[in-house]
Design a protein around this motif. Structure first.
Motif, mmCIF file in Angstrom:
data_model
loop_
_atom_site.group_PDB
_atom_site.id
_atom_site.type_symbol
_atom_site.label_atom_id
_atom_site.label_comp_id
_atom_site.label_asym_id
_atom_site.label_seq_id
_atom_site.Cartn_x
_atom_site.Cartn_y
_atom_site.Cartn_z
ATOM 1 N N SER A 26 1.015 -1.112 0.248
ATOM 2 C CA SER A 26 0.057 0.099 -0.020
ATOM 3 C C SER A 26 0.850 1.147 -0.207
ATOM 4 O O SER A 26 1.749 1.292 0.343
ATOM 5 C CB SER A 26 -0.940 0.044 1.162
ATOM 6 N N SER A 27 0.337 2.241 -0.728
ATOM 7 C CA SER A 27 0.902 3.678 -0.610
ATOM 8 C C SER A 27 0.901 3.882 1.075
ATOM 9 O O SER A 27 -0.087 3.492 1.858
ATOM 10 C CB SER A 27 -0.035 4.388 -1.358
ATOM 11 N N PRO A 28 1.544 4.869 1.667
ATOM 12 C CA PRO A 28 1.403 5.253 3.035
ATOM 13 C C PRO A 28 0.258 6.142 3.100
ATOM 14 O O PRO A 28 0.027 6.481 4.542
ATOM 15 C CB PRO A 28 2.936 5.984 3.141
ATOM 16 N N LEU A 29 -0.431 6.643 2.193
ATOM 17 C CA LEU A 29 -1.804 7.449 2.685
ATOM 18 C C LEU A 29 -2.741 6.569 3.255
ATOM 19 O O LEU A 29 -3.207 5.549 2.504
ATOM 20 C CB LEU A 29 -1.931 8.448 1.494
ATOM 21 N N ARG A 30 -3.450 7.090 4.137
ATOM 22 C CA ARG A 30 -4.421 6.377 4.889
ATOM 23 C C ARG A 30 -5.602 5.794 4.110
ATOM 24 O O ARG A 30 -6.095 4.984 4.431
ATOM 25 C CB ARG A 30 -4.906 6.892 6.240
ATOM 26 N N ARG A 31 -6.070 6.711 2.789
ATOM 27 C CA ARG A 31 -7.189 6.071 2.080
ATOM 28 C C ARG A 31 -6.760 4.678 1.578
ATOM 29 O O ARG A 31 -7.482 3.973 1.181
ATOM 30 C CB ARG A 31 -7.391 7.310 0.881
ATOM 31 N N CYS A 32 -5.347 4.612 1.026
ATOM 32 C CA CYS A 32 -4.901 3.231 0.593
ATOM 33 C C CYS A 32 -4.681 2.283 1.557
ATOM 34 O O CYS A 32 -5.092 1.263 1.553
ATOM 35 C CB CYS A 32 -3.568 3.788 -0.271
ATOM 36 N N VAL A 33 -4.040 2.799 2.793
ATOM 37 C CA VAL A 33 -3.732 1.917 3.860
ATOM 38 C C VAL A 33 -5.053 1.040 4.184
ATOM 39 O O VAL A 33 -5.154 -0.142 4.365
ATOM 40 C CB VAL A 33 -3.113 2.585 4.994
#
Length: 363
Positions: free
Chosen positions: A214-221
């Motif tokens: 995942s990308s580190p941004l919370r929408r991705c996490v």
């Protein structure tokens, strides 16, 4: 004598260490007559691209050419030299004037935009100049010479790594059509539902998932966590380089708002992957880190099934490279929130794209 001039320039940082390259070819056969390349110190992509044009025109004049067909993958330079776009950047006006003076010495000059993959010789020279200036050993080959030969034979799945690309679920900015780059916005309630549905689709592709990245941004996490739960609780691994493009001053704005406030910069950005939004990141820079991330993924999880949860720009760039498409692909492909794309990659470099932006699971 009529010749072709292919020119390019680049900057690693925009501004950053920059270089230019130019190739003069015979017309119409395309044999190389002369090559030019050089380092420019620290400057911008546009300055480097104009310098490549100027050096290419100078080289053509040295060969006593009377007619020149200029080909570049810089939409900005081509449109400005053709007189269709105004030159609003004061720093580019002296360069454009120098190029125009060289054009005036020739009987005929035409300007044509070409996709980056058709400008690889000039691009390789520009990168060679930057490499040499930074003390790196430049490659003597064009980037595509080691690419595997195309084949119509159906691929065997032996040794293949399956990559499942998932865009994160919807956020408030997604629904409003706003640029959403590094801003760390959460999923909306609808986005949570979409992520769970995407998890079901991924489970349908394979329940034997090796890794969820995942990308580190919370929408991705959060999207990755919900997908992982659907495929047996595989731990989510954050990969920093999967983060979205930095849209700089355009963050949180709509396309219409950007077009009204930055019309020149928007046109330049749409015309060239080397151009970054004000205070942001170019697609070239995004592509560089994404290629590095994917190379690491393919090495670490060779032969497995890997779910990659990321954003519009990184996923588009991965698919562009996989399909050997032009940069125009980036503005023509639409990726829905929680859309799923699938591709297989083999150790010899072959790639098969199985699906792009599946959304049936969202209905």
């Amino acid at each position: 004598m009529r010749v072709l001039v292919e020119a390019d320039g680049g900057s690693r940082g925009n501004p950053g260490p920059a270089g230019y390259g130019a190739v003069v070819r015979t017309h119409p056969t395309g044999e190389i007559l002369l090559e030019r390349y050089g380092s420019l110190g620290t400057t911008t992509n546009n300055v480097a691209e104009y310098t490549g044009l100027i050096e290419g025109l100078k080289a053509a004049l040295e060969l006593n050419a009377t007619e020149v067909d200029v080909r570049m993958d810089s939409k900005l330079v081509i449109e400005q030299m053709s007189g269709r776009w105004q030159i609003k950047n004061p720093g580019l006006r002296p360069l454009a004037a120098s190029a125009a003076e060289l054009v005036s010495r020739l009987d005929r000059v035409s300007f044509e935009w070409i996709p980056r993959e058709r400008n690889k010789a000039a691009d390789a020279l520009a990168n060679r100049a930057m490499d040499e200036a930074q003390g790196k050993t430049p490659s003597t080959e064009l980037p595509d010479e080691s690419a595997p030969a195309p084949s119509w034979a159906p691929p065997s799945m032996e040794n293949a790594t399956r990559i499942v690309l998932v865009r994160h679920g919807e956020t408030a900015l997604t629904k409003q059509g706003r640029y959403s780059g590094r801003g760390d916005v959460p999923l909306s309630d609808e986005g949570e539902a979409q992520a769970m549905a995407a998890g079901g689709r991924v489970a349908g592709i394979s329940r034997d998932v090796t890794a969820v990245l995942s990308s580190p941004l919370r929408r991705c996490v959060r999207t990755a966590e919900l997908i992982a739960a659907e495929v047996g609780g595989v731990p989510v691994t954050v990969v920093d380089d999967l983060i979205e493009c930095d849209f700089g001053e355009w963050e949180g704005l709509t396309f219409a708002e950007v077009q009204e406030r930055w019309p020149y910069e928007l046109n330049a950005w749409l015309g060239s992957t080397s151009v970054a939004p004000p205070g942001g990141e170019s697609f070239q820079a995004v592509a560089k880190r994404i290629r590095g991330a994917m190379a690491t993924v393919l090495k670490a999880y060779a032969g497995g099934v890997v779910v990659v949860v990321s954003h519009v720009s990184p996923i588009k760039l991965i698919l562009r490279d996989a399909l050997a498409a032009s940069d125009a692909f980036l503005h023509r492909l639409y990726l829905d929130a929680a859309g799923v794309s699938t591709m297989d990659a083999w150790p010899d470099g072959n790639i098969a794209v199985r699906s792009v932006n599946e959304t049936a699971h969202l209905r």
